[in-house]
Design a protein around this motif. Sequence first.
Motif, PDB file in Angstrom:
ATOM      1  N   VAL A  79       0.852  -1.180   0.000  1.00  0.00           N
ATOM      2  CA  VAL A  79       0.000   0.000   0.000  1.00  0.00           C
ATOM      3  C   VAL A  79       0.888   1.231   0.000  1.00  0.00           C
ATOM      4  O   VAL A  79       1.965   1.238   0.604  1.00  0.00           O
ATOM      5  CB  VAL A  79      -0.971   0.001   1.206  1.00  0.00           C
ATOM      6  N   ARG A  80       0.433   2.260  -0.703  1.00  0.00           N
ATOM      7  CA  ARG A  80       1.170   3.522  -0.724  1.00  0.00           C
ATOM      8  C   ARG A  80       0.184   4.673  -0.873  1.00  0.00           C
ATOM      9  O   ARG A  80      -0.940   4.516  -1.391  1.00  0.00           O
ATOM     10  CB  ARG A  80       2.186   3.547  -1.859  1.00  0.00           C
ATOM     11  N   VAL A  83      -9.181   3.067   5.423  1.00  0.00           N
ATOM     12  CA  VAL A  83      -9.531   2.356   4.201  1.00  0.00           C
ATOM     13  C   VAL A  83      -8.868   0.992   4.256  1.00  0.00           C
ATOM     14  O   VAL A  83      -7.951   0.757   5.052  1.00  0.00           O
ATOM     15  CB  VAL A  83      -9.078   3.105   2.921  1.00  0.00           C
ATOM     16  N   GLY A  84      -9.315   0.098   3.379  1.00  0.00           N
ATOM     17  CA  GLY A  84      -8.658  -1.195   3.297  1.00  0.00           C
ATOM     18  C   GLY A  84      -9.553  -2.266   2.712  1.00  0.00           C
ATOM     19  O   GLY A  84     -10.766  -2.081   2.541  1.00  0.00           O
ATOM     20  N   ILE A  85      -8.932  -3.380   2.389  1.00  0.00           N
ATOM     21  CA  ILE A  85      -9.648  -4.580   1.953  1.00  0.00           C
ATOM     22  C   ILE A  85      -9.964  -5.334   3.237  1.00  0.00           C
ATOM     23  O   ILE A  85      -9.143  -6.096   3.746  1.00  0.00           O
ATOM     24  CB  ILE A  85      -8.784  -5.406   0.985  1.00  0.00           C
ATOM     25  N   TRP A  86     -11.140  -5.084   3.803  1.00  0.00           N
ATOM     26  CA  TRP A  86     -11.395  -5.498   5.175  1.00  0.00           C
ATOM     27  C   TRP A  86     -11.988  -6.896   5.293  1.00  0.00           C
ATOM     28  O   TRP A  86     -12.065  -7.447   6.391  1.00  0.00           O
ATOM     29  CB  TRP A  86     -12.251  -4.476   5.904  1.00  0.00           C
ATOM     30  N   TRP A  90      -5.239   6.140  -1.113  1.00  0.00           N
ATOM     31  CA  TRP A  90      -4.296   5.032  -0.942  1.00  0.00           C
ATOM     32  C   TRP A  90      -4.474   4.021  -2.066  1.00  0.00           C
ATOM     33  O   TRP A  90      -5.594   3.796  -2.536  1.00  0.00           O
ATOM     34  CB  TRP A  90      -4.535   4.337   0.411  1.00  0.00           C
ATOM     35  N   ARG A  91      -3.365   3.400  -2.454  1.00  0.00           N
ATOM     36  CA  ARG A  91      -3.406   2.403  -3.528  1.00  0.00           C
ATOM     37  C   ARG A  91      -2.792   1.102  -3.022  1.00  0.00           C
ATOM     38  O   ARG A  91      -1.636   1.062  -2.587  1.00  0.00           O
ATOM     39  CB  ARG A  91      -2.643   2.886  -4.755  1.00  0.00           C
ATOM     40  N   ALA A 144     -13.826   2.912  -3.799  1.00  0.00           N
ATOM     41  CA  ALA A 144     -12.651   2.283  -4.396  1.00  0.00           C
ATOM     42  C   ALA A 144     -12.833   2.050  -5.887  1.00  0.00           C
ATOM     43  O   ALA A 144     -13.956   1.900  -6.383  1.00  0.00           O
ATOM     44  CB  ALA A 144     -12.373   0.950  -3.700  1.00  0.00           C
ATOM     45  N   ARG A 145     -11.709   1.989  -6.566  1.00  0.00           N
ATOM     46  CA  ARG A 145     -11.648   1.568  -7.963  1.00  0.00           C
ATOM     47  C   ARG A 145     -10.767   0.325  -8.024  1.00  0.00           C
ATOM     48  O   ARG A 145      -9.634   0.330  -7.524  1.00  0.00           O
ATOM     49  CB  ARG A 145     -11.054   2.668  -8.834  1.00  0.00           C
ATOM     50  N   VAL A 146     -11.270  -0.738  -8.609  1.00  0.00           N
ATOM     51  CA  VAL A 146     -10.558  -2.007  -8.675  1.00  0.00           C
ATOM     52  C   VAL A 146     -10.038  -2.190 -10.094  1.00  0.00           C
ATOM     53  O   VAL A 146     -10.804  -2.091 -11.066  1.00  0.00           O
ATOM     54  CB  VAL A 146     -11.488  -3.177  -8.280  1.00  0.00           C
ATOM     55  N   GLU A 147      -8.736  -2.464 -10.201  1.00  0.00           N
ATOM     56  CA  GLU A 147      -8.098  -2.606 -11.511  1.00  0.00           C
ATOM     57  C   GLU A 147      -7.440  -3.973 -11.610  1.00  0.00           C
ATOM     58  O   GLU A 147      -6.745  -4.401 -10.687  1.00  0.00           O
ATOM     59  CB  GLU A 147      -7.034  -1.522 -11.707  1.00  0.00           C
ATOM     60  N   LEU A 148      -7.635  -4.635 -12.735  1.00  0.00           N
ATOM     61  CA  LEU A 148      -6.980  -5.909 -13.034  1.00  0.00           C
ATOM     62  C   LEU A 148      -6.198  -5.746 -14.326  1.00  0.00           C
ATOM     63  O   LEU A 148      -6.786  -5.421 -15.368  1.00  0.00           O
ATOM     64  CB  LEU A 148      -8.008  -7.029 -13.165  1.00  0.00           C
TER      65      LEU A 148
END
Length: 814
Positions: A12-13, A177-180, A66-67, A93-97
């Motif tokens: 994370v940054r 924030v976070g992937i909780w 945060w990314r 959030a924006r999710v990128e693959l």
Amino acid sequence: MLRTDLHDGWTVRAVAGDPPPDVAAATVPATVPGSVHTDLLAAGLIADPYLDLNEQLLQWVGRTDWRYETSFAWAGGADERVDLVLEGLDTVARVELNGRTVAETRNMHRTYRVDVGALLSVGDNTLAVAFRSPVKAADEASEQIGRRPHVNTHPYNAIRKMACNFGWDWGPDLATVGIWKPISLQAWSGARLAAVRPLVSVDGTRGIVRVAVDVERAGLAGDLPLVARVGDVTVESVVPAGASSAVVEVVVEDAELWWPVGHGDQPLYDVTVELGGDLDTWSGRVGFRTVELRTEPDDRGTSFTFVINGRPVFVKGANWIPDDCFLERVTRERYAARITQSLDAGINLLRVWGGGIYEQDDFYELCDEQGLLVWQDFLFACAAYSEEEPLRSEVAAEARDNVTRLVAHPSLVLWNGNNENIWGYHDWGWQERLDGLSWGAGYYDDLLPSIVAELDGTRPYSNGSPYSVDPERHPNDPAHGSMHIWDVWNQRDYTVYRDYEPRFVSEFGWQGPPTWATLTRAISDEPLTPESPGVLLHQKAMEGNRKLETGLAPHLPQPRGMDDFHWATQLNQARAIAFGIEHFRSIAPHCSGAVVWQINDCWPVTSWAAVDGDGRKKPLWYALRRVFRPRLLTLQPRSGGLAVVVSNDSGEAWAGEVAVSRRAFDGRTLESAALPFSADAWGTVSVDLPKELTLAEDGTAELLVAEVPGAQRAVWFFAEDRDSALPAPELTTAVARTGRGYAVTVTAGALARDLTLLADKAAADAEVDEQLVTLLPGESVVFEVSTAAELDAAALTGWSVLRSANQLLHPRTP
């Protein structure tokens, strides 16, 4: 179905905002599930947000974007679908693959599922989740949809994020924030189980489970075999060609009933659903019980009574808030510890409050196993909410997700529309500010109950808390439905609880500080005073310290010094809540429940909790255990004088004699009587006292004592401590080593009121078995202290550890 968790290799940054230079330049390992605060803490880039003034110093975290990024290998395969399943992203959030945006999310309370098969590459893949600053996202959303009233600082009501993460009157402002929750790839072909809802009913001795199944297809249009098992009963069926849902009814003969704690056992039955042979499976557990919320008019208003398996249950409850601001730290073991503390305090219901979250599955599973009832709020609290898009679709999706997820749990006995929003609309000056804007009524009156009816239908729904059943009534009418009592604490003395005769109290509370070990771990102020900077930052209630001191004034002398202030306010908290609960129980069944605010804390803070933010029991916890015990004696004023009220919350009748005596503080018996009583199972009976018992010759130096041999004691003081002749402490002590710690025997040479051993002041790990014991002259008590520490006798019996109300009238000279 093949599931691959994507929990490893994350970083994370910071990508926007104003973080400190060392943070702006850093890319740090990230924990998934997790949150950015705990990632930064683990990397040594921030100090513990819970300590000293660090909360204030870390406001930039919630104002930063945060990314999160990771890479993973994908071997490919022949599956028709590969879904990226996002069980919980906090929040915008924006999710990128592989550089492509696959989802944009705005709700931490729901699951998102995206077909990503066409974007996956054989070999390495890159997954990123870019989080918008929650503070800025809420501010922007509020402007876009129209500002609406809310408590506290930030417009939490504009996005679907845990409201109290932005701060509350017991919680810090640490918006994270976070992937909780878990994130995974799920590969499947043919069809999958999109949802399974085991809906339970009871017909005589038969338990019936209507297993409702929703199916998503990927190429299989024909009939799909479906097998449902409940216990050892199996039923085979099909999902017809072209259909996306089916219902399988499974009947269990001679089903064992599931009961709340104190009313019976909690048998659970395994449930398994298999689709298409081996295409997909689901498993869970159910319990057979019926639940009714009885809201019937009578000559005194409208009842609000929970009826389980046909038996009215007096609710001895507590409100539950998130147990940590950073949710990944609330493990199954931590849930188990809090639930055990709740049960040990005599609590039979936890209300999951609407400013937090729908708790993790572990919470409900443990409540199922232990018989702890759950009242579940939908997540709306102390604010007006937009009923238009984009919020409306998010609300509907999260409600559908969570009703589906939780419907199988027998412990869950009520869906509740909101916390205090209907009351707020009526009484908090919202209507003029709203100027015609929607405020949430359509959710509470229409959308949520329709979703509950569609997806559940096996348990009741209430529009809000408080709520007076009829929308034409004031929502906080004591005579009708549920009510909150907050003028007590905010404006009035706790003795005003007796002025209320509510049908059901779903919130009431009184503040007190955390245990000494918790306070001094979190705050290093020198000097440590009630008004030192760290103490004030860890007091979030409006004018909280003023209310603590004002609340002491009618009962106890104003304390001098932090040590006495800490003890006096803890003692007053315990007394206030015990006072209220004894009154509410004494007027049962007119009053059918009391749900205290609150059982737990999310950080070390002065609050209404019985268990502090480090998991230590405050004196309030011991008071709850006494007044929530199944069989309770209490002395209460009645129109003809004083009465002993016998509350029998057990399945066996309780009869005998209660010995009542009026005594001088020096122990002499001035008057006495033995009074017969007979209380039915689950019943309450009042026994009037003879006048000669209740007329004190010197109210400043006398008390009433009521006892049932082998059961318990109730006491009544004619004067408040500050106006009484409560003597200076005269205690003799003996300390003996035990296998678990120490036994501390205390003998009173003079009346000792609310004798308490504050074990954590002797050792941080120490816990005592009992507190708040009143001893008559010559009586003794043994305090069992568990600790791994090596302690001498003085550590366990010193003035600041072995406490009583007497000390506050006879303070130690510095």
